[in-house]
Design a protein around this motif. Structure first.
Motif, mmCIF file in Angstrom:
data_model
loop_
_atom_site.group_PDB
_atom_site.id
_atom_site.type_symbol
_atom_site.label_atom_id
_atom_site.label_comp_id
_atom_site.label_asym_id
_atom_site.label_seq_id
_atom_site.Cartn_x
_atom_site.Cartn_y
_atom_site.Cartn_z
ATOM 1 N N LEU A 1 0.794 -1.245 -0.090
ATOM 2 C CA LEU A 1 0.088 0.011 -0.027
ATOM 3 C C LEU A 1 0.733 1.139 -0.085
ATOM 4 C CD1 LEU A 1 -3.025 1.000 0.656
ATOM 5 C CD2 LEU A 1 -2.408 1.097 3.099
ATOM 6 N N GLY A 2 0.362 2.467 -0.777
ATOM 7 C CA GLY A 2 1.232 3.446 -0.967
ATOM 8 C C GLY A 2 1.022 4.203 -2.176
ATOM 9 N N ASN A 3 1.584 5.370 -2.434
ATOM 10 C CA ASN A 3 1.450 6.138 -3.606
ATOM 11 C C ASN A 3 2.389 5.400 -4.752
ATOM 12 O OD1 ASN A 3 -0.465 8.353 -3.367
ATOM 13 N ND2 ASN A 3 0.634 8.844 -1.668
ATOM 14 N N PHE A 4 3.736 5.068 -4.518
ATOM 15 C CA PHE A 4 4.487 4.615 -5.250
ATOM 16 C C PHE A 4 4.853 5.357 -6.513
ATOM 17 C CE2 PHE A 4 2.331 0.769 -3.191
ATOM 18 C CZ PHE A 4 3.460 0.152 -2.627
ATOM 19 N N ASP A 5 4.996 6.721 -6.253
ATOM 20 C CA ASP A 5 5.515 7.515 -7.470
ATOM 21 C C ASP A 5 6.823 7.378 -7.562
ATOM 22 O OD1 ASP A 5 5.337 9.750 -9.248
ATOM 23 O OD2 ASP A 5 6.020 11.033 -7.939
ATOM 24 N N GLY A 6 6.877 7.038 -8.826
ATOM 25 C CA GLY A 6 8.383 6.886 -9.505
ATOM 26 C C GLY A 6 8.677 5.593 -9.461
ATOM 27 N N VAL A 7 8.117 4.581 -8.593
ATOM 28 C CA VAL A 7 8.192 3.115 -8.345
ATOM 29 C C VAL A 7 9.905 2.973 -8.400
ATOM 30 C CG1 VAL A 7 7.733 0.541 -9.245
ATOM 31 C CG2 VAL A 7 6.357 2.503 -9.967
ATOM 32 N N CYS B 1 -2.732 1.552 -4.627
ATOM 33 C CA CYS B 1 -2.276 2.729 -4.631
ATOM 34 C C CYS B 1 -3.660 3.612 -4.630
ATOM 35 C CB CYS B 1 -1.370 3.133 -5.505
ATOM 36 S SG CYS B 1 -1.988 2.793 -7.282
ATOM 37 N N PHE B 2 -3.412 5.113 -4.743
ATOM 38 C CA PHE B 2 -4.317 5.874 -4.805
ATOM 39 C C PHE B 2 -4.433 7.021 -5.869
ATOM 40 C CE2 PHE B 2 -2.698 5.566 -0.433
ATOM 41 C CZ PHE B 2 -3.948 5.347 0.406
ATOM 42 N N ASN B 3 -5.549 7.114 -6.404
ATOM 43 C CA ASN B 3 -5.731 8.001 -7.732
ATOM 44 C C ASN B 3 -6.840 9.070 -7.687
ATOM 45 O OD1 ASN B 3 -5.705 8.785 -10.389
ATOM 46 N ND2 ASN B 3 -7.336 7.545 -10.933
ATOM 47 N N PRO B 4 -6.307 10.409 -7.661
ATOM 48 C CA PRO B 4 -5.201 10.558 -8.083
ATOM 49 C C PRO B 4 -4.250 10.555 -6.644
ATOM 50 C CG PRO B 4 -6.366 12.610 -7.524
ATOM 51 C CD PRO B 4 -7.173 11.394 -7.495
ATOM 52 N N HIS B 5 -2.568 10.838 -6.860
ATOM 53 C CA HIS B 5 -1.824 10.719 -5.837
ATOM 54 C C HIS B 5 -2.441 11.435 -4.576
ATOM 55 C CE1 HIS B 5 1.995 11.692 -3.648
ATOM 56 N NE2 HIS B 5 2.517 10.802 -4.356
#
Ligand SMILES: Cc1cc2nc3c(=O)[nH]c(=O)nc-3n(C[C@H](O)[C@H](O)[C@H](O)COP(=O)(O)O)c2cc1C
Ligand SMILES: Nc1ncnc2c1ncn2[C@@H]1O[C@H](COP(=O)(O)OP(=O)(O)OP(=O)(O)O)[C@@H](O)[C@H]1O
Length: 305
Positions: free
Chosen positions: A8-14, A40-44
């Motif tokens: 679980l998380g935003n994972f921006d950039g992976v 994850c969340f949409n949007p960030h």
């Protein structure tokens, strides 16, 4: 319903810490004959909190990367004001557990959630002790004492440190888009360029000139790119990526393109006249060619990247 091993998380950039979390979930799921799932969340989550937030990977590029490289299923929680206002317990019971059948939840040491980010790993450990799911908290991962986080990747990009950002991302930072028509001044000044508009939500690295690797339908090509507003000849403030291919002369418009940043060369400048600009672009082309011939990229060319 399936029981999932959830990260679980935003994972921006992976980035490479995200990648480790995902690999852990895949491994545990395999051992228990369950399915791994990235939630994850949409949007960030930052979009609701901070206007003008920009991402290391656009949503589309993030989903493509996760599916192609990690083959993990993705579930996006719609993040809106209502969810942002929820207390952490309410988020777990009324959202997460309602939409995903969780066997084990995995987050990193710094995961915060719920209204005012009051929920943390301790809250998750406490809620999980009720027996609804198992919880695994992953300790902080670092790279040679450098913190690995989306914020750190952005900090490095803002300084033009694309090599270090690459180490944290496990891949080059890239900009993808569609080749658009410029004012064709480039050809007049002796440097044909391939232009793309800078994606609206994508993080902007230090404006300036970079050695880049360009992927087009017909292949991959090295080039020298300017990311910026081109203050010498243009008056609007929109950011454009303009690439002069080093050894090829291609006419491509309306085609999908991916531009990977390999090395920062210099910051963008406003020149006093067009002759100074042309002189400097010649120097940029020489600098890019020098880097290609004298660094690791020389081996990559030899191997026909
Ligand atoms: C390698 C490279 C470096 C550049 N550096 C600058 C710069 O420092 N300052 C600037 O105003 N424009 C810079 N430019 C942008 C030129 O001004 C641009 O190529 C010209 O405006 C052509 O625009 P067009 O695509 O609309 O035809 C650079 C372009 C390239 C390809
Ligand atoms: N260096 C790290 N070590 C361990 N876990 C991490 C690390 N970085 C992120 N994680 C975990 O990966 C998941 C997704 O991270 P998330 O995108 O929410 O935050 P982040 O990468 O720390 O970015 P930011 O800098 O924006 O906070 C979370 O569960 C988070 O705790």
């Amino acid at each position: 319903m399936n029981k999932y091993i959830v990260v679980l998380g935003n994972f921006d950039g992976v980035h490479i810490a995200h990648q480790e979390l995902i690999k852990n979930a895949i491994l545990i799921a395999k051992e228990l004959s369950l399915k791994p799932l990235l939630v994850c969340f949409n949007p960030h989550t930052a979009f609701i909190i901070k206007e003008g937030h920009r991402l290391i990977l656009t949503r589309e590029d993030k989903i493509n990367l996760l599916k192609s490289e990690f083959k993990i299923d993705i579930f996006e929680i719609e993040f809106n004001n209502e969810v942002a206002m929820m207390g952490y317990g309410e988020f777990i019971f009324n959202i997460l557990l309602k939409v995903v059948d969780i066997h084990t939840l995995i987050t990193g040491y710094n995961f915060r959630f719920g209204h005012k980010r009051l929920g943390d790993t301790k809250s998750l450990a406490c809620i999980s002790s009720s027996g609804k799911f198992h919880y695994i908290c992953i300790n902080e991962m670092m790279l040679n004492y450098i913190p690995i986080s989306s914020s750190e990747v952005k900090r490095l990009l803002s300084m033009g440190a694309v090599g270090l950002a690459q180490k944290l991302l496990g891949r080059n930072f890239f900009i993808s888009g569609v080749v658009c028509h410029g004012k064709k001044l480039g050809a007049k000044i002796g440097f044909k360029t391939l232009n793309i508009e800078y994606p609206e939500n994508l993080y902007v690295p230090l404006l300036g000139v970079y050695l880049v690797l360009v992927s087009l339908n017909v292949g991959k090509f090295y080039g020298v790119a300017n990311i910026g507003i081109r203050p010498t000849l243009h008056t609007d403030n929109s950011i454009i990526v303009e690439v002069h291919l080093l050894e090829f002369d291609l006419e491509v418009y309306e085609e999908d393109v991916k531009i990977e940043l390999l090395q920062f060369i210099r910051p963008e400048r406003k020149f006093g006249n067009i002759e100074e600009l042309i002189y400097q672009i010649n120097m940029d082309v020489s600098a890019a060619s020098f880097i290609l011939k004298n660094t690791c990229y020389a081996t990559e060319i030899a191997n026909n990247v």
